[in-house]
Scaffold this active site. Structure first.
Site, short mmCIF file in Angstrom:
data_model
loop_
_atom_site.label_atom_id
_atom_site.label_comp_id
_atom_site.label_asym_id
_atom_site.label_seq_id
_atom_site.Cartn_x
_atom_site.Cartn_y
_atom_site.Cartn_z
CG ASP A 47 50.11 19.25 21.82
OD1 ASP A 47 50.05 19.91 20.77
OD2 ASP A 47 49.30 18.34 22.09
CG ASP A 51 46.41 22.19 19.03
OD1 ASP A 51 46.18 21.57 17.97
OD2 ASP A 51 47.05 21.71 19.97
#
EC number: 3.4.23.36
Length: 162
Positions: free
Chosen positions: A121, A139
């Site tokens: 991330d 995401d």
């Protein structure tokens, strides 16, 4: 016999989402040290973190079983959505796009889990001392897909039969 195009023709969108996510993660892993952060805007950093759980690090603090759970979940959900695409006509553009984006995002995060054992991330939005959980392109694709499904439900409500 009439040749009707199915929603499977939207799988190109899954491939784009998948490749874009893995490319951005590769760039981050190659150019950032773990937890390194580069300020881009007064409310946004690029910050390399590892997520061993799911959304918002859900189940991240467990002893590793969650990795396999999320891999299986990504495969099952993607297979179901491919079946939905196969049954949908191509003119259901919002719904087909939504399914395709969710598939691409889910499979990209799954590949990350298989290859690294975690998900990379790097998008870090914040305000003063409050930070939104760090996330990635996959995401975003999953969230946009979910939003398109909601929009499609409002735009095209199924008529109830008496």
């Amino acid at each position: 016999m009439e040749n009707k195009k199915s929603g499977l023709s939207f799988l190109w969108l899954s491939a784009v989402a998948f490749c874009l996510d893995l490319l951005t993660k590769y760039i981050v892993v190659q150019n950032f040290e773990l937890y390194e952060s580069v300020n881009v805007l007064p409310v946004f950093n690029l910050t390399y973190v590892r997520n061993y759980g799911a959304a918002f690090s859900f189940l991240a603090d467990h002893d590793g079983w969650q990795k396999y759970f999320f891999i299986i979940l990504a495969v099952v959900i993607s297979a179901i959505l491919v079946c939905f695409l196969a049954k949908n006509p191509a003119n259901r553009k919002l719904q087909n796009s939504a399914y395709a984006l969710i598939i691409g995002g889910a499979l990209a995060n799954m590949v990350d889990r298989i290859y690294h054992g975690f998900v990379v991330d790097f998008f870090d939005f914040y305000w003063k001392t409050w930070h939104y959980p760090v996330f990635n392109v996959a995401d975003i694709m999953i969230c946009v897909g979910a939003g398109l499904l909601a929009l499609d439900a409002f735009k095209n409500p199924e008529k109830k039969k008496a």
